[in-house]
Design a protein around this motif. Structure first.
Motif, PDB file in Angstrom:
ATOM      1  N   VAL A 206      20.186 135.978 -19.619  1.00  0.00           N
ATOM      2  CA  VAL A 206      20.316 137.424 -19.789  1.00  0.00           C
ATOM      3  C   VAL A 206      18.949 138.067 -19.985  1.00  0.00           C
ATOM      4  CG1 VAL A 206      21.291 139.265 -21.213  1.00  0.00           C
ATOM      5  CG2 VAL A 206      22.620 137.183 -20.779  1.00  0.00           C
ATOM      6  N   ALA A 207      18.676 139.078 -19.191  1.00  0.00           N
ATOM      7  CA  ALA A 207      17.508 139.945 -19.376  1.00  0.00           C
ATOM      8  C   ALA A 207      18.026 141.294 -19.858  1.00  0.00           C
ATOM      9  CB  ALA A 207      16.747 140.108 -18.065  1.00  0.00           C
ATOM     10  N   ALA A 208      17.230 141.976 -20.678  1.00  0.00           N
ATOM     11  CA  ALA A 208      17.717 143.236 -21.233  1.00  0.00           C
ATOM     12  C   ALA A 208      16.570 144.091 -21.738  1.00  0.00           C
ATOM     13  CB  ALA A 208      18.709 142.971 -22.369  1.00  0.00           C
ATOM     14  N   SER A 209      16.853 145.367 -21.893  1.00  0.00           N
ATOM     15  CA  SER A 209      15.930 146.250 -22.592  1.00  0.00           C
ATOM     16  C   SER A 209      15.748 145.724 -24.016  1.00  0.00           C
ATOM     17  CB  SER A 209      16.490 147.673 -22.652  1.00  0.00           C
ATOM     18  OG  SER A 209      16.752 148.176 -21.372  1.00  0.00           O
ATOM     19  N   GLY A 210      14.576 145.934 -24.600  1.00  0.00           N
ATOM     20  CA  GLY A 210      14.345 145.483 -25.962  1.00  0.00           C
ATOM     21  C   GLY A 210      14.098 143.995 -26.051  1.00  0.00           C
ATOM     22  N   GLN A 211      14.404 143.431 -27.192  1.00  0.00           N
ATOM     23  CA  GLN A 211      14.224 142.002 -27.430  1.00  0.00           C
ATOM     24  C   GLN A 211      15.584 141.352 -27.594  1.00  0.00           C
ATOM     25  OE1 GLN A 211      11.312 142.956 -30.716  1.00  0.00           O
ATOM     26  NE2 GLN A 211      10.207 141.243 -29.795  1.00  0.00           N
ATOM     27  N   ASN A 212      15.744 140.166 -27.020  1.00  0.00           N
ATOM     28  CA  ASN A 212      17.058 139.533 -27.082  1.00  0.00           C
ATOM     29  C   ASN A 212      16.941 138.027 -27.275  1.00  0.00           C
ATOM     30  OD1 ASN A 212      17.486 138.103 -24.258  1.00  0.00           O
ATOM     31  ND2 ASN A 212      16.504 140.062 -23.820  1.00  0.00           N
ATOM     32  N   THR A 213      17.986 137.466 -27.877  1.00  0.00           N
ATOM     33  CA  THR A 213      18.124 136.024 -28.049  1.00  0.00           C
ATOM     34  C   THR A 213      19.547 135.640 -27.693  1.00  0.00           C
ATOM     35  OG1 THR A 213      18.693 136.311 -30.398  1.00  0.00           O
ATOM     36  CG2 THR A 213      16.371 135.876 -29.868  1.00  0.00           C
ATOM     37  N   THR A 214      19.710 134.458 -27.113  1.00  0.00           N
ATOM     38  CA  THR A 214      21.032 133.987 -26.702  1.00  0.00           C
ATOM     39  C   THR A 214      21.353 132.679 -27.397  1.00  0.00           C
ATOM     40  OG1 THR A 214      20.831 135.042 -24.529  1.00  0.00           O
ATOM     41  CG2 THR A 214      22.481 133.310 -24.750  1.00  0.00           C
ATOM     42  N   LYS A 215      22.568 132.591 -27.928  1.00  0.00           N
ATOM     43  CA  LYS A 215      23.027 131.375 -28.582  1.00  0.00           C
ATOM     44  C   LYS A 215      24.527 131.238 -28.374  1.00  0.00           C
ATOM     45  CE  LYS A 215      22.861 128.866 -32.987  1.00  0.00           C
ATOM     46  NZ  LYS A 215      22.443 128.918 -34.421  1.00  0.00           N
ATOM     47  N   LYS A 216      24.925 130.125 -27.747  1.00  0.00           N
ATOM     48  CA  LYS A 216      26.335 129.805 -27.516  1.00  0.00           C
ATOM     49  C   LYS A 216      27.104 130.942 -26.845  1.00  0.00           C
ATOM     50  CE  LYS A 216      26.630 126.519 -31.358  1.00  0.00           C
ATOM     51  NZ  LYS A 216      27.321 126.171 -32.625  1.00  0.00           N
ATOM     52  N   GLY A 217      26.494 131.519 -25.815  1.00  0.00           N
ATOM     53  CA  GLY A 217      27.199 132.533 -25.024  1.00  0.00           C
ATOM     54  C   GLY A 217      27.126 133.941 -25.587  1.00  0.00           C
ATOM     55  N   VAL A 232      20.827 142.617 -17.304  1.00  0.00           N
ATOM     56  CA  VAL A 232      21.006 141.860 -16.067  1.00  0.00           C
ATOM     57  C   VAL A 232      21.301 140.421 -16.443  1.00  0.00           C
ATOM     58  CG1 VAL A 232      19.986 141.136 -13.878  1.00  0.00           C
ATOM     59  CG2 VAL A 232      19.388 143.367 -14.848  1.00  0.00           C
ATOM     60  N   ALA A 233      22.347 139.841 -15.852  1.00  0.00           N
ATOM     61  CA  ALA A 233      22.743 138.470 -16.182  1.00  0.00           C
ATOM     62  C   ALA A 233      23.032 137.694 -14.906  1.00  0.00           C
ATOM     63  CB  ALA A 233      23.983 138.484 -17.083  1.00  0.00           C
ATOM     64  N   SER A 234      22.587 136.445 -14.872  1.00  0.00           N
ATOM     65  CA  SER A 234      22.849 135.598 -13.711  1.00  0.00           C
ATOM     66  C   SER A 234      22.876 134.136 -14.128  1.00  0.00           C
ATOM     67  CB  SER A 234      21.784 135.802 -12.635  1.00  0.00           C
ATOM     68  OG  SER A 234      22.015 134.946 -11.531  1.00  0.00           O
ATOM     69  N   ASN A 235      23.715 133.373 -13.442  1.00  0.00           N
ATOM     70  CA  ASN A 235      23.736 131.921 -13.662  1.00  0.00           C
ATOM     71  C   ASN A 235      22.806 131.197 -12.685  1.00  0.00           C
ATOM     72  OD1 ASN A 235      25.286 132.452 -11.407  1.00  0.00           O
ATOM     73  ND2 ASN A 235      27.032 131.198 -12.018  1.00  0.00           N
ATOM     74  N   LYS A 236      21.925 131.972 -12.019  1.00  0.00           N
ATOM     75  CA  LYS A 236      20.965 131.384 -11.080  1.00  0.00           C
ATOM     76  C   LYS A 236      19.525 131.808 -11.371  1.00  0.00           C
ATOM     77  CE  LYS A 236      23.861 128.960  -8.732  1.00  0.00           C
ATOM     78  NZ  LYS A 236      23.756 127.486  -8.672  1.00  0.00           N
ATOM     79  N   PHE A 237      19.300 132.399 -12.522  1.00  0.00           N
ATOM     80  CA  PHE A 237      17.958 132.844 -12.862  1.00  0.00           C
ATOM     81  C   PHE A 237      17.052 131.700 -13.314  1.00  0.00           C
ATOM     82  CE2 PHE A 237      18.855 137.562 -13.967  1.00  0.00           C
ATOM     83  CZ  PHE A 237      18.293 137.972 -12.772  1.00  0.00           C
ATOM     84  N   LYS A 238      15.792 131.794 -12.894  1.00  0.00           N
ATOM     85  CA  LYS A 238      14.702 131.054 -13.509  1.00  0.00           C
ATOM     86  C   LYS A 238      13.851 132.081 -14.254  1.00  0.00           C
ATOM     87  CE  LYS A 238      14.277 127.237 -10.204  1.00  0.00           C
ATOM     88  NZ  LYS A 238      13.315 126.485  -9.340  1.00  0.00           N
ATOM     89  N   VAL A 239      13.087 131.643 -15.259  1.00  0.00           N
ATOM     90  CA  VAL A 239      12.297 132.586 -16.055  1.00  0.00           C
ATOM     91  C   VAL A 239      10.870 132.081 -16.200  1.00  0.00           C
ATOM     92  CG1 VAL A 239      12.195 133.971 -18.152  1.00  0.00           C
ATOM     93  CG2 VAL A 239      14.393 133.050 -17.408  1.00  0.00           C
ATOM     94  N   SER A 240       9.919 132.986 -16.032  1.00  0.00           N
ATOM     95  CA  SER A 240       8.508 132.678 -16.277  1.00  0.00           C
ATOM     96  C   SER A 240       7.909 133.832 -17.064  1.00  0.00           C
ATOM     97  CB  SER A 240       7.766 132.450 -14.968  1.00  0.00           C
ATOM     98  OG  SER A 240       7.823 133.623 -14.179  1.00  0.00           O
ATOM     99  N   HIS A 241       6.690 133.636 -17.558  1.00  0.00           N
ATOM    100  CA  HIS A 241       6.129 134.620 -18.484  1.00  0.00           C
ATOM    101  C   HIS A 241       4.636 134.828 -18.228  1.00  0.00           C
ATOM    102  CE1 HIS A 241       9.804 133.697 -20.811  1.00  0.00           C
ATOM    103  NE2 HIS A 241       9.470 132.431 -20.614  1.00  0.00           N
TER     104      HIS A 241
END
Length: 518
Positions: A206-217, A232-241
């Motif tokens: 999950v990408a989103a405005s602001g700051q976010n953390t994901t745990k167990k769905g 924005v949410a996808s089960n095919k995303f890769k992430v880099s920084h």
């Protein structure tokens, strides 16, 4: 939003032009009635392609008058109404308001002609506050756009924006709202704080405005001092920084044949854009920015939100020819462009919106040039005309041997010469920039007015005032309306503070229709 394509860098920079161009009133910092906080619980059902939303907004009346109702905008209705008329795949999608309540009391509401507008029967006296809860179920349409889901890489990607109920602005003793406008935007919102719990399958990033953390769905999103939230949410995303000026930039991208090149170029462009816009305009107000890759439909390069930008990756995801020809205006020669140049333009443009729209807000329906024109100026006249590492890498990918510092200097000289010709045409017809999206000047397309002419107006001011004065004024405008909302009149007041000469007022009169000053 980024329209494809206005300005292109190649072996020589080609400038395309639509035409041969031919008392203090300060905008209120905030609407008198506003939502100061949003608490949002959102469940994304990827099997039904459906959102179940519970939105609680804390509303405060800071004005001197009472109101008999509160206007909530369920903008998803306007989006889906448009979709039903234009896309067969969206015809079964709908949005249903289950109930609206305040402190446990169920409230009634009326809609009138535009069912996006929910006039809630709840009075609010001056100085009072209340919590208003809206429960709504909204289908996510199958559409490659800013609100919709798309099938990609044997998975799904959900763009979730323009689908969350919000309180309309109350300014000048009335509720302000505009009909949904699909080619552009109709937003007009004050700064607020958002706390969101998003429930989605564990396989989704999950990408989103602001700051976010994901745990167990469950993704927890904290977005403070923002105009809205996009997810924005996808089960095919890769992430880099990467990072720029202490700001963390997260790039959510899709795997593919050219994904490494896409990721590297997108991050490099983001970093260069941040550095340049911070230097010339001012400091970015947030700690992070998320970029997401997706398919955004024909002629759309990207879409902006506070703290999040969507970037079109059609040239990298789809099996398309490397080069393509675009003819934007009937009076201009065709442009042969490349997906790498397009990517740099899209990323620079959408990141520019973090300054104009995200930080300095405006009424995008009534004065679209204030965000699109100034952002096009940042993209075309600052990023594109500055020698940078991302442009060097872009030229390498395109096998362009002509990109160098000398060529960039020549491009700046060519632009200055072109703008001088506009300035020195005293009898040329005025071409107005500050009209609403539904009332452009006769013979002028709305997009041309907002993007192209909106870009040329600040260029003409910069050439007339000189760069030092112009950028001092632009910086002042940014700081004065930082996390507030401004109008064209506010912009002109700042410009005249630095240069109120006959030459500058001549430029203003060439581009500004006084009948539409706000």
């Amino acid at each position: 939003m980024k329209k494809k394509l206005i300005l292109v860098l190649s072996s020589f920079i080609t400038f395309t032009v639509l035409l041969a161009f031919s008392p203090h009133v300060q905008a209120a910092a905030d609407p008198t009635i506003r939502a100061t906080n949003y608490k949002m619980s959102i469940k994304l059902n990827t099997r039904k392609n459906q959102l179940t939303e519970k939105i609680t907004m804390h509303i405060v009346n800071n004005g001197n008058e009472s109101v008999k109702n509160l206007l909530v905008r369920n903008i998803a209705y306007g989006v889906l109404k448009y979709d039903h008329q234009h896309f067969k795949a969206t015809r079964n999608a709908k949005t249903t308001v289950k109930n609206i309540s305040s402190n446990g009391e169920k409230l009634t509401y009326t809609t009138g002609k535009d069912k996006s507008n929910l006039f809630v029967n709840k009075s609010l006296n001056a100085g009072q506050s209340t919590d208003l809860t809206v429960n709504v179920v909204t289908d996510v349409p199958q559409r490659n756009d800013r609100f919709g889901y798309q099938k990609v890489n044997n998975g799904k990607l959900y763009n979730l924006s323009f689908c969350f109920p919000y309180l309309s602005d109350y300014r000048n003793s009335k509720w302000n709202y505009h009909p949904y406008y699909d080619p552009g935007e109709n937003r007009n919102s004050a700064i607020s704080n958002f706390h969101v719990n998003l429930f989605a399958p564990k396989s989704y990033k999950v990408a989103a405005s602001g700051q976010n953390t994901t745990k167990k769905g469950m993704t927890t999103i904290d977005a403070k001092n923002m105009r809205e939230v996009a997810i924005v949410a996808s089960n095919k995303f890769k992430v880099s920084h990467t990072s720029a000026n202490g700001i963390k930039i997260n790039n959510y991208y899709l795997s593919g044949k050219n994904s490494k090149q896409y990721n590297k170029l997108a991050l490099m462009t983001a970093k260069d854009s941040f550095n340049l816009f911070t230097k010339d305009v001012g400091t970015y107000p947030y700690q992070e920015l998320d970029m997401t890759e997706s398919l955004l439909g024909k002629d759309t390069g990207g879409m902006e939100y506070p703290g999040l930008v969507m970037i079109d990756g059609s040239g990298f995801i789809k099996k398309t020819r490397k080069k393509k020809t675009i003819k934007k205006h009937k009076n201009t020669a065709p442009i042969t462009t490349d997906k790498y140049t397009e990517l740099t333009a899209d990323v620079a443009h959408e990141i520019g919106h973090q300054w104009f729209y995200g930080t300095v807000g405006s009424d995008e329906y009534m004065e679209p040039w204030l965000d699109e024109g100034l952002t096009s100026f940042l993209e075309n006249s600052i990023y594109d005309l500055t020698y940078s590492k991302s442009k060097v890498y872009c030229a390498k990918l395109e096998h362009n041997k002509y990109y160098n510092r000398k060529m960039v200097r020549r491009a700046n000289q060519a632009l200055a010469s072109f703008i001088k010709k506009i300035i020195n045409q005293p009898n040329e017809k005025t071409t107005y920039v500050n009209r609403p999206v539904n009332k452009p000047q006769k013979g002028i397309d709305t997009d041309d007015m907002a993007y192209d002419i909106g870009n040329i107006f600040p260029l003409a001011l910069m050439e007339t005032m000189g760069k030092n004065k112009f950028f001092a004024a632009l910086h002042d405008y940014y700081q004065t309306y930082y996390l507030k909302q401004a109008t064209t009149q506010d912009f002109l007041n700042i410009i005249r503070k630095y240069d109120n000469s006959k030459k500058v007022n001549y430029i203003i009169n060439r581009f500004i229709d006084s009948n539409y000053l706000r």
